[in-house]
Design a protein around this motif. Structure first.
Motif, PDB file in Angstrom:
ATOM      1  N   GLY A  27       0.827  -1.218   0.000  1.00 48.00           N
ATOM      2  CA  GLY A  27       0.000   0.000   0.000  1.00 48.00           C
ATOM      3  C   GLY A  27       0.849   1.250   0.000  1.00 48.00           C
ATOM      4  O   GLY A  27       0.548   2.222  -0.690  1.00 48.00           O
ATOM      5  N   ALA A  28       1.905   1.255   0.802  1.00 47.72           N
ATOM      6  CA  ALA A  28       2.775   2.433   0.833  1.00 47.72           C
ATOM      7  C   ALA A  28       3.455   2.643  -0.522  1.00 47.72           C
ATOM      8  O   ALA A  28       3.615   3.787  -0.973  1.00 47.72           O
ATOM      9  N   ALA A  29       3.834   1.520  -1.196  1.00 48.06           N
ATOM     10  CA  ALA A  29       4.479   1.653  -2.506  1.00 48.06           C
ATOM     11  C   ALA A  29       3.507   2.215  -3.538  1.00 48.06           C
ATOM     12  O   ALA A  29       3.864   3.075  -4.351  1.00 48.06           O
ATOM     13  N   LEU A  30       2.279   1.737  -3.542  1.00 44.57           N
ATOM     14  CA  LEU A  30       1.271   2.260  -4.476  1.00 44.57           C
ATOM     15  C   LEU A  30       1.016   3.738  -4.226  1.00 44.57           C
ATOM     16  O   LEU A  30       0.873   4.528  -5.177  1.00 44.57           O
ATOM     17  N   LYS A  31       0.945   4.110  -2.977  1.00 47.33           N
ATOM     18  CA  LYS A  31       0.690   5.518  -2.646  1.00 47.33           C
ATOM     19  C   LYS A  31       1.848   6.387  -3.123  1.00 47.33           C
ATOM     20  O   LYS A  31       1.658   7.472  -3.662  1.00 47.33           O
ATOM     21  N   TRP A  32       3.058   5.841  -2.982  1.00 51.18           N
ATOM     22  CA  TRP A  32       4.224   6.620  -3.405  1.00 51.18           C
ATOM     23  C   TRP A  32       4.266   6.720  -4.923  1.00 51.18           C
ATOM     24  O   TRP A  32       4.517   7.794  -5.471  1.00 51.18           O
ATOM     25  N   ALA A  33       3.961   5.619  -5.622  1.00 42.43           N
ATOM     26  CA  ALA A  33       3.994   5.641  -7.096  1.00 42.43           C
ATOM     27  C   ALA A  33       2.928   6.551  -7.658  1.00 42.43           C
ATOM     28  O   ALA A  33       3.154   7.304  -8.615  1.00 42.43           O
ATOM     29  N   SER A  34       1.741   6.525  -7.045  1.00 43.85           N
ATOM     30  CA  SER A  34       0.667   7.394  -7.553  1.00 43.85           C
ATOM     31  C   SER A  34       1.019   8.851  -7.344  1.00 43.85           C
ATOM     32  O   SER A  34       0.667   9.706  -8.141  1.00 43.85           O
ATOM     33  N   GLY A  35       1.731   9.144  -6.290  1.00 44.40           N
ATOM     34  CA  GLY A  35       2.129  10.534  -6.054  1.00 44.40           C
ATOM     35  C   GLY A  35       3.222  10.967  -7.008  1.00 44.40           C
ATOM     36  O   GLY A  35       3.287  12.124  -7.417  1.00 44.40           O
ATOM     37  N   ILE A  36       4.121  10.058  -7.339  1.00 46.72           N
ATOM     38  CA  ILE A  36       5.243  10.421  -8.213  1.00 46.72           C
ATOM     39  C   ILE A  36       4.780  10.596  -9.664  1.00 46.72           C
ATOM     40  O   ILE A  36       5.148  11.555 -10.342  1.00 46.72           O
ATOM     41  N   PHE A  37       3.985   9.647 -10.135  1.00 43.88           N
ATOM     42  CA  PHE A  37       3.580   9.659 -11.547  1.00 43.88           C
ATOM     43  C   PHE A  37       2.228  10.291 -11.776  1.00 43.88           C
ATOM     44  O   PHE A  37       1.495   9.925 -12.681  1.00 43.88           O
ATOM     45  N   TYR A  38       1.870  11.242 -10.919  1.00 40.53           N
ATOM     46  CA  TYR A  38       0.577  11.909 -11.083  1.00 40.53           C
ATOM     47  C   TYR A  38       0.625  12.850 -12.286  1.00 40.53           C
ATOM     48  O   TYR A  38      -0.345  12.948 -13.040  1.00 40.53           O
ATOM     49  N   HIS A  39       1.751  13.484 -12.533  1.00 34.79           N
ATOM     50  CA  HIS A  39       1.882  14.412 -13.656  1.00 34.79           C
ATOM     51  C   HIS A  39       2.644  13.722 -14.795  1.00 34.79           C
ATOM     52  O   HIS A  39       3.625  13.003 -14.547  1.00 34.79           O
ATOM     53  N   PRO A  40       2.239  13.937 -16.027  1.00 35.41           N
ATOM     54  CA  PRO A  40       2.895  13.273 -17.181  1.00 35.41           C
ATOM     55  C   PRO A  40       4.359  13.620 -17.319  1.00 35.41           C
ATOM     56  O   PRO A  40       5.160  12.804 -17.775  1.00 35.41           O
ATOM     57  N   ASP A  41       4.749  14.816 -16.943  1.00 38.43           N
ATOM     58  CA  ASP A  41       6.144  15.203 -17.149  1.00 38.43           C
ATOM     59  C   ASP A  41       7.087  14.438 -16.248  1.00 38.43           C
ATOM     60  O   ASP A  41       8.303  14.416 -16.469  1.00 38.43           O
ATOM     61  N   GLN A  42       6.557  13.801 -15.171  1.00 42.64           N
ATOM     62  CA  GLN A  42       7.423  13.040 -14.272  1.00 42.64           C
ATOM     63  C   GLN A  42       7.787  11.668 -14.852  1.00 42.64           C
ATOM     64  O   GLN A  42       8.635  10.978 -14.292  1.00 42.64           O
ATOM     65  N   LEU A  43       7.108  11.203 -15.939  1.00 44.25           N
ATOM     66  CA  LEU A  43       7.430   9.896 -16.537  1.00 44.25           C
ATOM     67  C   LEU A  43       8.829   9.897 -17.145  1.00 44.25           C
ATOM     68  O   LEU A  43       9.453   8.849 -17.290  1.00 44.25           O
ATOM     69  N   GLU A  44       9.293  11.088 -17.514  1.00 49.00           N
ATOM     70  CA  GLU A  44      10.632  11.179 -18.094  1.00 49.00           C
ATOM     71  C   GLU A  44      11.700  10.779 -17.091  1.00 49.00           C
ATOM     72  O   GLU A  44      12.791  10.387 -17.455  1.00 49.00           O
ATOM     73  N   ARG A  45      11.418  10.913 -15.799  1.00 48.61           N
ATOM     74  CA  ARG A  45      12.386  10.602 -14.744  1.00 48.61           C
ATOM     75  C   ARG A  45      12.208   9.187 -14.226  1.00 48.61           C
ATOM     76  O   ARG A  45      12.696   8.844 -13.134  1.00 48.61           O
ATOM     77  N   LEU A  46      11.502   8.344 -14.941  1.00 48.72           N
ATOM     78  CA  LEU A  46      11.232   6.985 -14.469  1.00 48.72           C
ATOM     79  C   LEU A  46      12.523   6.204 -14.318  1.00 48.72           C
ATOM     80  O   LEU A  46      12.690   5.435 -13.359  1.00 48.72           O
ATOM     81  N   GLY A  47      13.462   6.376 -15.187  1.00 45.85           N
ATOM     82  CA  GLY A  47      14.729   5.655 -15.096  1.00 45.85           C
ATOM     83  C   GLY A  47      15.486   6.018 -13.811  1.00 45.85           C
ATOM     84  O   GLY A  47      16.098   5.156 -13.163  1.00 45.85           O
ATOM     85  N   GLN A  48      15.471   7.282 -13.503  1.00 48.25           N
ATOM     86  CA  GLN A  48      16.158   7.705 -12.266  1.00 48.25           C
ATOM     87  C   GLN A  48      15.522   7.075 -11.029  1.00 48.25           C
ATOM     88  O   GLN A  48      16.219   6.618 -10.118  1.00 48.25           O
ATOM     89  N   TYR A  49      14.197   7.084 -11.009  1.00 47.76           N
ATOM     90  CA  TYR A  49      13.501   6.495  -9.848  1.00 47.76           C
ATOM     91  C   TYR A  49      13.819   5.019  -9.750  1.00 47.76           C
ATOM     92  O   TYR A  49      14.039   4.474  -8.642  1.00 47.76           O
ATOM     93  N   ARG A  50      13.859   4.303 -10.911  1.00 51.05           N
ATOM     94  CA  ARG A  50      14.111   2.861 -10.882  1.00 51.05           C
ATOM     95  C   ARG A  50      15.521   2.587 -10.379  1.00 51.05           C
ATOM     96  O   ARG A  50      15.743   1.663  -9.584  1.00 51.05           O
ATOM     97  N   LYS A  51      16.494   3.355 -10.817  1.00 44.23           N
ATOM     98  CA  LYS A  51      17.872   3.155 -10.385  1.00 44.23           C
ATOM     99  C   LYS A  51      18.029   3.418  -8.892  1.00 44.23           C
ATOM    100  O   LYS A  51      18.697   2.670  -8.161  1.00 44.23           O
ATOM    101  N   ARG A  52      17.367   4.500  -8.392  1.00 47.04           N
ATOM    102  CA  ARG A  52      17.489   4.823  -6.960  1.00 47.04           C
ATOM    103  C   ARG A  52      16.869   3.747  -6.095  1.00 47.04           C
ATOM    104  O   ARG A  52      17.423   3.330  -5.061  1.00 47.04           O
ATOM    105  N   GLU A  53      15.714   3.219  -6.509  1.00 45.21           N
ATOM    106  CA  GLU A  53      15.045   2.194  -5.691  1.00 45.21           C
ATOM    107  C   GLU A  53      15.813   0.889  -5.761  1.00 45.21           C
ATOM    108  O   GLU A  53      15.838   0.128  -4.781  1.00 45.21           O
ATOM    109  N   THR A  54      16.455   0.615  -6.915  1.00 48.70           N
ATOM    110  CA  THR A  54      17.273  -0.607  -7.021  1.00 48.70           C
ATOM    111  C   THR A  54      18.430  -0.539  -6.045  1.00 48.70           C
ATOM    112  O   THR A  54      18.748  -1.519  -5.349  1.00 48.70           O
ATOM    113  N   GLN A  55      19.086   0.594  -5.978  1.00 50.80           N
ATOM    114  CA  GLN A  55      20.203   0.759  -5.039  1.00 50.80           C
ATOM    115  C   GLN A  55      19.730   0.643  -3.588  1.00 50.80           C
ATOM    116  O   GLN A  55      20.396   0.022  -2.769  1.00 50.80           O
TER     117      GLN A  55
END
Length: 776
Positions: A27-55
């Motif tokens: 639930g916390a992950a869904l809430k965080w993802a919905s907050g991050i990707f609420y605006h279309p312009d934030q999809l461009e930073r998806l790679g950065q978010y994936r790399k940070r969460e992987t680390q």
């Protein structure tokens, strides 16, 4: 379903908390993802978010692996230690089994040691007997010597022999105790053999207490015997302490210990002291009580002097023997006084006891604070001889006995006084001519003596006595007033007392003298409270005294008024209008009676003058009102005015000759007589209000200034009755006068004595409205 989901499902079945945590994380992950990707312009930073969460995930996994590895290493260490402990326990168990097997093999070898132990015990016992054989054989001889020493009162030597035998006995018993043979036949044999030692101890102790009991006599005759007794007691106390130490160290206490002779010493002293008090308690009731207390005082003081100067030197300092005797005598004396105050004592005996308790026992020159005893005696620690409640009860008993005696004495004095009233002799008079009797002197002397005697005891008893004296005086004054009333009734009988007036004068002077006694008593009572206002009497007794005094004054004034009454009846008669000397007769009677009043002391003399003259004025005006005189013409008004003016002048002259103070007769009561005659003969002009006021001021001059305010206390009926005398006053004038009086009304002065309120105006008879007809 995937394998991961199967694992999570199985873990959720085993640990419900794990499933709950998983759901919260998702639930916390869904809430965080919905907050991050609420605006279309934030999809461009998806790679950065994936790399940070992987680390972040890699970091968490590495920490978890480190924690699990550390935990596994600790578990391995613990398992190794538990295994080593188990090996040690098994080794100890095998060793214990070997020891038990060895013990079972050797137990048969110890059975023969029991017989050896019995032989050793017998040997010790026999060795002890052999070692003490000489002492055992010498016991009878020592017993005989000790008994002879006791009979010869050589107490120290006898006690030394007794201690020697007790030491032999205790030594044998202690050796048996150490050998483990206590409570055996041998110990019983030893105790039986040394029974005579206990008997000698009782004989010596009896002789010892005889010496202690007669210690006060012995220290004066042969103090060495008493000193020997004290030394024996101290030896025994030391042996008691040694026996107590032996008991703590070796669990052995010699028989008969502890003896506690020092404690018994003080009990014997107490018993002997109480026995002396009982021997001194002879027949102390009645007159012998004072001598008995004096003998107790001398005996106690003598005993304490012997203790201080002789016995103190024979006793160790820690005995504190002087204070001990003080406390013992105090206790015995307290109990004896409790018995005495429970008797039915007379007032003199109660006073003797109170004085002894309050002043003799604790006084410096007489008892505990005697110079021969102080400062070694602590007079505070013994406390009071009797409790405060018992002392208050004794004081109340004394006051009650005095009350009965005072009441009886006062009654007898009053009866003697009443008998004197009927004598054929004049009452006594002092050098100033004031009549009096011996009654105030008797009453005053009796009460003052009792109060002064009570002052010697204590301030509280003085206050109680003052209160009792005032109460008895109040009761006495009530009885005195009743006697005066009865005496006044004798005047109406044919065989009236010869010197009736003179004894009434003496009674009034007696009340004045008693007032001074009351003021003295109150002053004595105020000494305890340091209060002011000593001349102000208590309300109840002040009322009783005032009533008794005024009753005598009223009888004197009534005698004057009864003699004046025939003359007042002749006022306003034809002979009075024709110039009769009625007013001269009235003045003569008044002057005679006022001369009698001169034998009364101040301030009652002035009161009698003012009150007598006030009542004469009232009777004069009452006669004027009741006669209903109405002037029919100016001639009659002039004659009435002249006649009343002459009467007023004569009365005013009489007032001045008697030197009556103006304020004592309400602004000179003669003004009421001076006002009525001012009746102008001319008719009243009804034209204006000013003429009405002029007429009123001419009719009654007291309508002006101070006289107006004084006369305002007259009622409308009185003013109307006086206005009716003119015979020509209209309703308008009457109304104006009444209105002027009402407007000028003022509060009554503090010393106001009414005039018109004692004059009753007859009610006018209303005309009958029906015509008169004859009866059929």
């Amino acid at each position: 379903m995937s394998a991961e989901d199967d694992i999570l499902t199985s873990q959720g079945d085993m640990w419900p908390e794990f499933e709950k945590a998983e759901n919260l994380a998702r639930g916390a992950a869904l809430k965080w993802a919905s907050g991050i990707f609420y605006h279309p312009d934030q999809l461009e930073r998806l790679g950065q978010y994936r790399k940070r969460e992987t680390q972040r995930t890699s970091s968490v996994q590495s920490r978890l692996k480190s924690a699990v590895q550390s935990y596994l290493e600790g578990v391995a260490t613990g398992l190794g230690q538990l295994k080593a402990s188990l090996d040690d326990v098994r080794a100890v168990r095998r060793t214990l089994v070997d020891v038990c097997e060895d013990w079972q093999k050797k137990v048969n070898g110890f059975e023969g040691l029991g017989h050896l132990r019995s032989l050793v015990s017998d040997h010790v016992q026999l060795a002890t007997a052999v070692h003490n054989l000489q002492h055992v054989f010498s016991v009878p001889e020592v017993v005989r010597e000790t008994r002879q020493l006791i009979e010869e009162r050589r107490l120290l030597d006898a006690h030394a022999k007794l201690m020697e035998m007790e030491g032999w006995r205790d030594n044998i018993l202690q050796q048996l105790h150490h050998a483990g043979r206590q409570d055996t036949e041998g110990e019983r044999i030893v105790l039986s053999y040394f029974t005579v030692v206990g008997q000698l101890n009782e004989e010596l102790t009896k002789e010892l207490w005889d010496v202690v009991g007669s210690g006060l006599a012995l220290v004066k005759q042969d103090p060495s015997l008493f000193v020997s007794a004290i030394r024996i007691i101290e030896r025994e106390e030391e042996m008691d302490r040694a026996a107590a130490d032996s008991q703590r160290q070796h669990a052995f206490l010699p028989p008969g210990r502890p003896k506690n002779l020092r404690q018994t010493f003080f009990k014997v002293i107490e018993q002997s002291t109480r026995a002396q008090f009982r021997a001194r308690q002879t027949d102390t009731k009645g007159p012998g009580l004072a001598s008995h207390l004096a003998a107790l005082h001398n005996n106690i003081l003598s005993d304490l002097k012997v203790v201080k100067h002789l016995m103190v030197q024979c006793c160790p300092p820690h005995y504190n023997i002087l204070q001990t005797y003080v406390l013992l005598h105090h206790s015995c004396l307290s109990g004896h006084l409790q018995d005495i105050i429970s008797w039915d004592l007379e007032k003199s005996e109660i006073y003797t006891v109170l004085n002894w308790i309050r002043h003799i026992y604790h006084s410096r020159p007489k008892m505990l604070a005697h110079p021969d005893l102080s400062p070694d005696v602590d007079i505070v620690s013994p406390g009071p001889l009797i409790s405060q409640d018992a002392l208050e009860q004794l004081q109340n008993k004394y006051v009650g006995a005095i009350r009965v005696a005072v009441s009886d004495w006062m009654q007898k004095a009053l009866e003697a006084e009443v008998n004197d009233w009927y004598r054929e002799e004049e009452p006594e008079s002092d050098h100033e001519g004031y009549y009096h009797s011996s009654l105030p002197v008797i009453v005053t002397q009796m009460l003052e003596e009792n109060v002064q005697v009570a002052m010697v005891i204590s301030d509280s008893l003085r206050d109680q006595m003052v209160t009792m004296a005032l109460q008895e005086l109040e009761s006495f004054l009530c009885r005195f007033r009743e006697a005066v009333i009865s005496y006044g009734k004798e005047r109406q009988k044919p065989s009236q007392p010869k010197y009736y007036l003179l004894y009434l004068l003496a009674d009034v002077n007696n009340c004045i003298a008693i007032r001074r006694c009351i003021q003295w008593l109150q002053q004595q009572g105020n000494q305890g409270s340091h209060g002011d206002g000593c001349n102000k009497l208590p309300q109840p007794i002040d009322t009783a005294l005032d009533r008794a005094m005024k009753k005598g004054c009223r009888l004197l004034i009534d005698e004057m008024l009864s003699e004046l009454q025939p003359h007042f009846l002749q006022l306003w008669s034809t002979s009075w209008f024709c110039g009769s000397d009625i007013i001269d007769s009235i003045c003569t009677v008044m002057e005679t009676h006022c001369g009698h009043f001169g034998h009364i002391r101040e301030p009652i003399f002035q009161f009698m003058l003012s009150e007598g003259l006030r009542l004469v004025i009232i009777d004069y005006v009452r006669t004027l009102v009741l006669r209903k005189i109405v002037c029919k013409n100016p001639t009659e008004r002039e004659r009435l005015s002249d006649r009343m003016a002459r009467d007023a002048e004569k009365l005013h002259k009489l007032f001045c000759n008697l030197a009556v103070l103006p304020h004592l007769v309400n602004l000179t009561s003669s003004k009421i007589l001076m006002s009525v005659p001012s009746l102008p003969a001319s008719p009243i002009p009804p034209s204006s209000l000013s003429s009405l006021i002029y007429t009123g001021s001419q009719l009654f001059p007291f309508l002006n200034n101070k006289a107006t305010s004084w006369f305002s206390f007259a009622s409308d009926e009185h003013v109307s009755a006086l206005l009716d005398i003119r015979g020509d006053v209209s309703k308008d004038v009457r109304g104006t006068v009444l209105e002027m009086l009402e407007q000028s009304s003022q509060p009554a002065p503090e010393d106001y004595q009414p005039i018109f309120s004692e004059i009753l105006v007859p009610t006018p008879v209303l005309p009958f409205c029906l015509p008169a007809v004859k009866c059929g």
